[in-house]
Design a protein around this motif. Structure first.
Motif, PDB file in Angstrom:
ATOM      1  N   ARG A  18      -0.087  -3.652   7.821  1.00 49.79           N
ATOM      2  CA  ARG A  18      -0.314  -5.016   7.314  1.00 49.79           C
ATOM      3  C   ARG A  18      -0.329  -6.011   8.471  1.00 49.79           C
ATOM      4  O   ARG A  18      -1.196  -6.889   8.538  1.00 49.79           O
ATOM      5  CB  ARG A  18       0.755  -5.397   6.294  1.00 49.79           C
ATOM      6  CG  ARG A  18       0.555  -4.741   4.946  1.00 49.79           C
ATOM      7  CD  ARG A  18       1.391  -5.366   3.831  1.00 49.79           C
ATOM      8  NE  ARG A  18       2.759  -5.677   4.206  1.00 49.79           N
ATOM      9  CZ  ARG A  18       3.806  -4.871   4.040  1.00 49.79           C
ATOM     10  NH1 ARG A  18       3.630  -3.671   3.512  1.00 49.79           N
ATOM     11  NH2 ARG A  18       5.018  -5.246   4.391  1.00 49.79           N
ATOM     12  N   TYR A  29      -4.822   5.641   3.259  1.00 44.31           N
ATOM     13  CA  TYR A  29      -5.187   5.028   1.979  1.00 44.31           C
ATOM     14  C   TYR A  29      -4.105   5.258   0.934  1.00 44.31           C
ATOM     15  O   TYR A  29      -3.754   4.350   0.182  1.00 44.31           O
ATOM     16  CB  TYR A  29      -6.535   5.571   1.481  1.00 44.31           C
ATOM     17  CG  TYR A  29      -7.712   4.821   2.044  1.00 44.31           C
ATOM     18  CD1 TYR A  29      -8.244   3.728   1.378  1.00 44.31           C
ATOM     19  CD2 TYR A  29      -8.287   5.189   3.250  1.00 44.31           C
ATOM     20  CE1 TYR A  29      -9.319   3.027   1.890  1.00 44.31           C
ATOM     21  CE2 TYR A  29      -9.365   4.494   3.782  1.00 44.31           C
ATOM     22  CZ  TYR A  29      -9.872   3.413   3.092  1.00 44.31           C
ATOM     23  OH  TYR A  29     -10.925   2.714   3.603  1.00 44.31           O
ATOM     24  N   LYS A  41      -1.880   2.053  -0.415  1.00 37.47           N
ATOM     25  CA  LYS A  41      -2.034   1.694  -1.829  1.00 37.47           C
ATOM     26  C   LYS A  41      -0.686   1.746  -2.551  1.00 37.47           C
ATOM     27  O   LYS A  41      -0.377   0.875  -3.368  1.00 37.47           O
ATOM     28  CB  LYS A  41      -3.045   2.628  -2.496  1.00 37.47           C
ATOM     29  CG  LYS A  41      -3.291   2.375  -3.955  1.00 37.47           C
ATOM     30  CD  LYS A  41      -4.416   1.439  -4.177  1.00 37.47           C
ATOM     31  CE  LYS A  41      -4.697   1.319  -5.655  1.00 37.47           C
ATOM     32  NZ  LYS A  41      -5.794   0.470  -5.950  1.00 37.47           N
ATOM     33  N   THR A  89       1.338  -1.448  -1.181  1.00 34.86           N
ATOM     34  CA  THR A  89       0.825  -2.810  -1.392  1.00 34.86           C
ATOM     35  C   THR A  89       0.104  -3.018  -2.715  1.00 34.86           C
ATOM     36  O   THR A  89      -0.061  -4.152  -3.146  1.00 34.86           O
ATOM     37  CB  THR A  89      -0.159  -3.196  -0.273  1.00 34.86           C
ATOM     38  OG1 THR A  89      -1.330  -2.364  -0.369  1.00 34.86           O
ATOM     39  CG2 THR A  89       0.462  -3.074   1.100  1.00 34.86           C
ATOM     40  N   TYR A 109      -2.988  -2.340  -2.899  1.00 35.96           N
ATOM     41  CA  TYR A 109      -4.376  -2.515  -2.447  1.00 35.96           C
ATOM     42  C   TYR A 109      -4.741  -1.385  -1.499  1.00 35.96           C
ATOM     43  O   TYR A 109      -3.879  -0.839  -0.826  1.00 35.96           O
ATOM     44  CB  TYR A 109      -4.542  -3.831  -1.659  1.00 35.96           C
ATOM     45  CG  TYR A 109      -4.241  -5.061  -2.448  1.00 35.96           C
ATOM     46  CD1 TYR A 109      -5.159  -5.567  -3.354  1.00 35.96           C
ATOM     47  CD2 TYR A 109      -3.042  -5.747  -2.270  1.00 35.96           C
ATOM     48  CE1 TYR A 109      -4.887  -6.719  -4.075  1.00 35.96           C
ATOM     49  CE2 TYR A 109      -2.766  -6.899  -2.992  1.00 35.96           C
ATOM     50  CZ  TYR A 109      -3.696  -7.378  -3.894  1.00 35.96           C
ATOM     51  OH  TYR A 109      -3.423  -8.508  -4.604  1.00 35.96           O
ATOM     52  N   THR A 110      -6.031  -1.089  -1.419  1.00 33.22           N
ATOM     53  CA  THR A 110      -6.483  -0.196  -0.356  1.00 33.22           C
ATOM     54  C   THR A 110      -6.464  -1.008   0.939  1.00 33.22           C
ATOM     55  O   THR A 110      -6.468  -2.247   0.901  1.00 33.22           O
ATOM     56  CB  THR A 110      -7.916   0.315  -0.613  1.00 33.22           C
ATOM     57  OG1 THR A 110      -8.823  -0.787  -0.516  1.00 33.22           O
ATOM     58  CG2 THR A 110      -8.037   1.005  -1.963  1.00 33.22           C
ATOM     59  N   GLN A 120      -9.369  -3.459   0.871  1.00 31.10           N
ATOM     60  CA  GLN A 120      -9.143  -4.605  -0.013  1.00 31.10           C
ATOM     61  C   GLN A 120      -8.201  -5.611   0.645  1.00 31.10           C
ATOM     62  O   GLN A 120      -8.427  -6.820   0.577  1.00 31.10           O
ATOM     63  CB  GLN A 120      -8.552  -4.153  -1.349  1.00 31.10           C
ATOM     64  CG  GLN A 120      -9.505  -3.401  -2.234  1.00 31.10           C
ATOM     65  CD  GLN A 120      -8.797  -2.761  -3.422  1.00 31.10           C
ATOM     66  OE1 GLN A 120      -7.633  -2.365  -3.343  1.00 31.10           O
ATOM     67  NE2 GLN A 120      -9.527  -2.646  -4.537  1.00 31.10           N
ATOM     68  N   TYR A 121      -7.164  -5.106   1.282  1.00 32.35           N
ATOM     69  CA  TYR A 121      -6.198  -5.978   1.960  1.00 32.35           C
ATOM     70  C   TYR A 121      -6.866  -6.720   3.116  1.00 32.35           C
ATOM     71  O   TYR A 121      -6.639  -7.914   3.313  1.00 32.35           O
ATOM     72  CB  TYR A 121      -5.022  -5.136   2.462  1.00 32.35           C
ATOM     73  CG  TYR A 121      -3.824  -5.951   2.862  1.00 32.35           C
ATOM     74  CD1 TYR A 121      -2.888  -6.356   1.921  1.00 32.35           C
ATOM     75  CD2 TYR A 121      -3.618  -6.319   4.188  1.00 32.35           C
ATOM     76  CE1 TYR A 121      -1.783  -7.100   2.283  1.00 32.35           C
ATOM     77  CE2 TYR A 121      -2.511  -7.065   4.561  1.00 32.35           C
ATOM     78  CZ  TYR A 121      -1.599  -7.448   3.607  1.00 32.35           C
ATOM     79  OH  TYR A 121      -0.511  -8.196   3.969  1.00 32.35           O
ATOM     80  N   LEU A 138      -8.958  -9.491   1.608  1.00 28.36           N
ATOM     81  CA  LEU A 138      -8.108 -10.592   1.144  1.00 28.36           C
ATOM     82  C   LEU A 138      -7.611 -11.430   2.316  1.00 28.36           C
ATOM     83  O   LEU A 138      -7.546 -12.663   2.230  1.00 28.36           O
ATOM     84  CB  LEU A 138      -6.932 -10.054   0.336  1.00 28.36           C
ATOM     85  CG  LEU A 138      -7.272  -9.478  -1.028  1.00 28.36           C
ATOM     86  CD1 LEU A 138      -6.047  -8.803  -1.636  1.00 28.36           C
ATOM     87  CD2 LEU A 138      -7.800 -10.556  -1.955  1.00 28.36           C
ATOM     88  N   ALA A 180     -13.558 -12.984  -4.794  1.00 32.69           N
ATOM     89  CA  ALA A 180     -12.105 -13.117  -4.656  1.00 32.69           C
ATOM     90  C   ALA A 180     -11.557 -14.387  -5.287  1.00 32.69           C
ATOM     91  O   ALA A 180     -10.427 -14.393  -5.784  1.00 32.69           O
ATOM     92  CB  ALA A 180     -11.717 -13.087  -3.173  1.00 32.69           C
TER      93      ALA A 180
END
Length: 130
Positions: free
Chosen positions: A30, A58, A62, A65, A67-68, A71-72, A75, A114
């Motif tokens: 992250r 992955y 996932k 979080t 999210y994949t 996706q993160y 975002l 989004a």
């Protein structure tokens, strides 16, 4: 019976250690995504950075979080673009480029997906103070 109990306790310790390692890897990923989101980042590079396979990356990301990693990443790029949209002097194309989107249409489509509005609509809404 004692051997069974010892085995169960050892298994619990291993599971906790693995869980802790997963959380550490996720936290590192992250942070890495937040730091490098505006670059042309590939998911394979993220996996290599943390010495894990793409499939394992992955899976644990996932789990941690919701999210994949992709996706993160998206975002985080959208979050960064919202901040840049408040700067009067930047065009949508410049913001797209600065936030890691290669093409403005991709940025606009991703932003709308989004947020429910285009970057231009968001900018106008923020200017009007709604």
């Amino acid at each position: 019976m004692r051997a069974l109990i010892d085995s169960a306790q050892e298994s619990a310790v291993r599971t906790e250690r693995a869980s802790s390692e997963m959380r550490d890897i996720c936290a590192g990923m992250r942070a890495y995504i937040m730091e490098h989101c505006c670059e042309g980042m590939e998911m394979s590079v993220l996996a290599e950075q943390f010495y894990v396979s793409r499939s394992y990356m992955y899976k644990i990301f996932k789990l941690c979080t919701g999210y994949t990693p992709y996706q993160y990443l998206m975002l985080e790029r959208i979050r960064q673009s919202k901040r840049l949209l408040l700067m009067e002097e930047l065009t949508i194309a410049e913001i797209a480029c600065r936030t890691g989107f290669n093409h403005s249409p991709h940025f606009i489509r991703s932003f709308k997906e989004a947020t429910g509005m285009t970057p231009g609509e968001y900018k106008l809404m923020m200017k009007s103070g709604r």
